[in-house]
Design a protein around this motif. Structure first.
Motif, short mmCIF file in Angstrom:
data_model
loop_
_atom_site.label_atom_id
_atom_site.label_comp_id
_atom_site.label_asym_id
_atom_site.label_seq_id
_atom_site.Cartn_x
_atom_site.Cartn_y
_atom_site.Cartn_z
N GLY A 1 49.64 -20.39 -95.55
CA GLY A 1 48.41 -20.76 -94.86
C GLY A 1 48.20 -20.06 -93.54
N THR A 2 48.61 -18.79 -93.47
CA THR A 2 48.37 -18.06 -92.23
C THR A 2 46.88 -17.69 -92.11
OG1 THR A 2 48.95 -15.98 -93.33
CG2 THR A 2 50.70 -17.10 -92.09
N VAL A 3 46.43 -17.56 -90.88
CA VAL A 3 45.01 -17.37 -90.61
C VAL A 3 44.58 -15.92 -90.81
CG1 VAL A 3 44.85 -19.33 -89.04
CG2 VAL A 3 45.46 -17.07 -88.13
N ASP A 4 43.27 -15.73 -90.95
CA ASP A 4 42.70 -14.40 -91.16
C ASP A 4 42.42 -13.67 -89.85
OD1 ASP A 4 42.43 -14.73 -94.05
OD2 ASP A 4 40.87 -16.19 -93.56
N PHE A 5 42.19 -14.43 -88.79
CA PHE A 5 41.93 -13.81 -87.50
C PHE A 5 42.35 -14.79 -86.41
CE2 PHE A 5 38.05 -16.12 -88.56
CZ PHE A 5 37.61 -16.67 -87.36
N ILE A 6 42.45 -14.28 -85.20
CA ILE A 6 42.83 -15.12 -84.06
C ILE A 6 41.67 -15.14 -83.08
CG2 ILE A 6 44.03 -13.20 -82.89
CD1 ILE A 6 45.97 -15.33 -81.78
N SER A 7 41.31 -16.34 -82.64
CA SER A 7 40.28 -16.49 -81.62
C SER A 7 40.87 -17.25 -80.45
CB SER A 7 39.07 -17.23 -82.20
OG SER A 7 39.35 -18.60 -82.41
N TYR A 8 40.23 -17.12 -79.31
CA TYR A 8 40.78 -17.80 -78.14
C TYR A 8 39.74 -17.96 -77.05
CZ TYR A 8 41.52 -13.28 -75.66
OH TYR A 8 41.36 -12.07 -75.03
N SER A 9 40.05 -18.87 -76.14
CA SER A 9 39.24 -19.04 -74.93
C SER A 9 39.90 -18.26 -73.80
CB SER A 9 39.15 -20.52 -74.55
OG SER A 9 40.43 -21.09 -74.35
N TYR A 10 39.05 -17.67 -72.98
CA TYR A 10 39.58 -16.95 -71.82
C TYR A 10 38.76 -17.32 -70.59
CZ TYR A 10 41.18 -13.56 -68.49
OH TYR A 10 41.70 -12.99 -67.36
N TYR A 11 39.42 -17.99 -69.65
CA TYR A 11 38.78 -18.34 -68.39
C TYR A 11 39.55 -17.82 -67.18
CZ TYR A 11 36.09 -21.65 -71.22
OH TYR A 11 35.28 -22.22 -72.17
N MET A 12 40.85 -17.71 -67.31
CA MET A 12 41.68 -17.43 -66.13
C MET A 12 43.05 -16.91 -66.55
SD MET A 12 42.95 -21.28 -65.22
CE MET A 12 41.33 -21.99 -65.50
N ILE B 1 39.40 -16.17 -61.20
CA ILE B 1 38.46 -15.26 -61.88
C ILE B 1 39.14 -13.90 -62.00
CG2 ILE B 1 36.21 -14.14 -61.76
CD1 ILE B 1 35.24 -16.57 -60.13
N ASP B 2 39.49 -13.53 -63.22
CA ASP B 2 40.32 -12.34 -63.46
C ASP B 2 39.78 -11.56 -64.66
OD1 ASP B 2 42.31 -10.45 -63.70
OD2 ASP B 2 43.84 -11.86 -64.40
N PRO B 3 38.71 -10.77 -64.48
CA PRO B 3 38.16 -10.01 -65.61
C PRO B 3 39.16 -9.07 -66.26
CG PRO B 3 36.61 -10.07 -63.79
CD PRO B 3 37.90 -10.62 -63.27
N MET B 4 39.99 -8.39 -65.46
CA MET B 4 40.96 -7.45 -66.03
C MET B 4 41.96 -8.17 -66.93
SD MET B 4 41.62 -4.86 -62.82
CE MET B 4 42.66 -3.77 -63.78
N GLY B 5 42.19 -9.42 -66.63
CA GLY B 5 43.09 -10.20 -67.48
C GLY B 5 42.57 -10.37 -68.89
N LEU B 6 41.25 -10.27 -69.08
CA LEU B 6 40.70 -10.36 -70.43
C LEU B 6 41.15 -9.17 -71.26
CD1 LEU B 6 38.96 -11.64 -72.60
CD2 LEU B 6 36.95 -10.58 -71.55
N ARG B 7 41.08 -7.99 -70.69
CA ARG B 7 41.57 -6.81 -71.40
C ARG B 7 43.06 -6.93 -71.70
NH1 ARG B 7 41.59 -0.59 -68.97
NH2 ARG B 7 42.59 0.40 -70.79
N LEU C 1 30.12 -12.56 -65.99
CA LEU C 1 30.08 -12.15 -67.39
C LEU C 1 30.08 -10.64 -67.53
CD1 LEU C 1 27.53 -14.82 -68.62
CD2 LEU C 1 29.97 -14.75 -69.16
N ARG C 2 29.33 -9.98 -66.66
CA ARG C 2 29.28 -8.51 -66.72
C ARG C 2 30.68 -7.93 -66.56
NH1 ARG C 2 26.51 -7.57 -62.39
NH2 ARG C 2 24.48 -7.11 -63.29
N ARG C 3 31.41 -8.42 -65.58
CA ARG C 3 32.75 -7.87 -65.33
C ARG C 3 33.70 -8.13 -66.49
NH1 ARG C 3 33.27 -6.30 -59.99
NH2 ARG C 3 31.56 -6.96 -58.63
N HIS C 4 33.57 -9.29 -67.12
CA HIS C 4 34.43 -9.58 -68.26
C HIS C 4 34.05 -8.72 -69.47
CE1 HIS C 4 35.67 -13.04 -65.85
NE2 HIS C 4 36.68 -13.18 -66.69
N LEU C 5 32.77 -8.55 -69.71
CA LEU C 5 32.35 -7.74 -70.85
C LEU C 5 32.73 -6.27 -70.67
CD1 LEU C 5 28.88 -9.33 -71.69
CD2 LEU C 5 31.00 -9.51 -73.01
#
Length: 488
Positions: free
Chosen positions: A293-304, A340-346, A388-392
């Motif tokens: 039952g392994t998943v097809d993709f991984i999703s997540y929340s990113y705030y910090m 607030i860490d946009p680079m952390g999203l990458r 949002l701009r910086r994160h995108l």
């Protein structure tokens, strides 16, 4: 280059934070329906023993999406959404959680919601369980009882069969690792006992794995993902002890992904459980269930992001704003103290893809802030656009420079909603302002913020245009000149 041609752009919500109508059409109470409102820096949300007369519960009315879903979806379509992530309230379908037959009125509501999405050519992404465990399952001990996994699978089967061909993107549990930080939200577990939390998590893993397999059997085109609450940490210093301390913190979070993406408990977690004397309720055949039952993709929340080390606080509390005992002097903080860490999203996109080699989707990202509705019905939120701009931009680098296969992006939440961490309305995330205050009072009218027009242009360009921060934030004036205007 840039975002893929089939990239999914949209927003994400949860039933208990937007729908209201908590007892309409046969819906039963959920764990969210006995959470009181909190006040930032003054009082925490409180779990009550049932619904107490005279107490205010934000989920009971929320923003009245139950009665206004068509209006809200039309606004999402106006922004250009091609995907909308929402949750189905389990207790709207099985009011007590353990019934053998579903509540038809609840299923019919989501039929109507899906009709609206289909009308606007918006792909649904459904979270099966998003902090909405039926309160009736408390008599079983909730997720500490293996039988609750059977009830969940019955519920999931009902959805998969009812909406076969209409929904093909599913998430089994929202932020499943919140079982280690806020187990009441994760599954109606009100305990700081690690053994209790780990038994409950084990049963959720089994339920998820069984649901993934079932989804593929019912419709081979179904894609089922896991959803991780994005806790990512930097070492407090180059001191090897801080590096090891950070590794141990991340292991407490990432083992949830390991189980759902790889199909087995990692050795480091089994050793940890053994050291702490925690025995999982394993039965014959469970290992095969997890593997299949392994998943097809991984999703997540990113705030910090966090800073951790050899002296990281041992007990994990709260939704996202964990107090690790360290702080990061290199980043700014939101009104609610979230870094607030946009680079952390990458960084996080690379970490997850490198570790699991599965497609990745960011299904929550946004800025909770205090917004002001002007007398003319406008809301100017340049801080949100900047966030949002910086994160995108960093997401685009992860795709372009690093080659991470990112499926899509659903901002949290595209319309103002009840904040899960505090129960406040004043912690606003949306591109759409809803005239409701922290006491649940207001006209409930919807107003487009400046960020609404900005995000619409981003989507129209498939992320090629993110705006020039030196030339000003909003293109709302241009949009209004084109005849859009603000909703009256």
């Amino acid at each position: 280059m840039g975002f893929p041609a089939d990239f999914l752009w949209g927003g994400a919500t949860a039933a208990n934070q937007i729908e209201g109508a908590w007892d309409v059409d046969g819906k039963g109470p959920s764990t969210a329906d006995v959470l009181t409102a909190g006040i930032r820096g003054v009082k925490r949300r409180r779990i009550t023993d049932g619904v107490e007369p005279g107490e205010f519960y934000p989920s009971h009315t929320a923003i009245d999406h139950f009665h206004r879903y068509a209006e809200d979806i039309a606004l999402f379509a106006e922004m250009g959404f091609n995907v909308y992530r929402f949750s189905i309230a389990w207790s709207r379908i099985f009011p007590k959680g353990d019934e053998t037959e579903p509540n038809e009125a609840g299923l019919a509501f989501y039929d109507r919601l899906l009709d609206e999405l289909d009308k606007h050519h918006i792909t649904p992404l459904v979270t099966i369980s998003h902090f909405e465990t039926p309160l009736g399952l408390q008599r079983y001990g909730s997720w500490e009882n293996r039988q609750v996994a059977d009830f969940y699978v019955r519920y999931a089967r009902t959805l998969l069969e009812r909406y076969r061909g209409r929904v093909r993107h599913w998430l089994t549990f929202n932020e499943i690792n919140v079982m280690s930080t806020n187990p009441w939200n994760a599954g109606g577990i009100d305990s700081e006992d690690e053994a209790v939390r780990m038994r409950a998590a084990y049963h959720q893993f089994l339920a998820s794995a069984r649901t993934v397999r079932l989804a593929h059997e019912i419709d081979p085109d179904n894609q089922v993902g896991m959803m991780f609450c994005g806790h990512f940490a930097y070492p407090a210093s180059p001191d090897p002890a801080d590096v090891i301390g950070t590794m141990e913190f991340m292991q407490k979070m990432l083992f949830y992904c390991d189980v759902q993406c790889r199909g087995a408990y990692p050795r480091y977690k089994l050793r940890e459980l053994e050291r702490e004397g925690i025995k999982l309720p394993v039965r014959d055949g469970d290992a095969e269930i997890l593997r299949a039952g392994t998943v097809d993709f991984i999703s997540y929340s990113y705030y910090m992001t966090h800073v951790t080390g050899q002296k990281t606080r041992g007990i994990l509390r709260g939704l996202n704003g964990l107090d690790t005992g360290y702080s990061n002097p290199h980043i700014k903080r939101s009104d609610w103290g979230w870094g607030i860490d946009p680079m952390g999203l990458r960084y996080s996109l690379n970490l997850l893809y490198d570790r699991y080699q599965l497609p990745v989707m960011v299904v929550e990202n946004g800025l909770g802030a205090v917004d002001t509705l002007q007398a003319d019905g406008t809301v100017h939120d340049p801080y949100r656009i900047d966030y949002l701009r910086r994160h995108l931009r960093e997401m685009r680098k992860a795709i372009d420079v690093d080659g991470v296969p990112v499926m899509g992006y659903t901002s949290w939440g595209p319309i103002d909603l009840v904040a899960a961490s505090t129960g406040e309305m004043s912690k606003r995330y949306g591109f759409i302002y809803v005239d409701v205050d922290d006491a649940g009072q207001g006209t409930f009218k919807r107003y487009r913020k400046d960020s609404f027009y900005w995000y619409r242009r981003v989507i129209a360009s498939n992320g090629a245009w993110l705006g020039d921060e030196d030339a000003g934030y909003a293109d709302a004036a241009d949009a209004k000149a084109a005849g859009d205007g603000l909703q009256q």
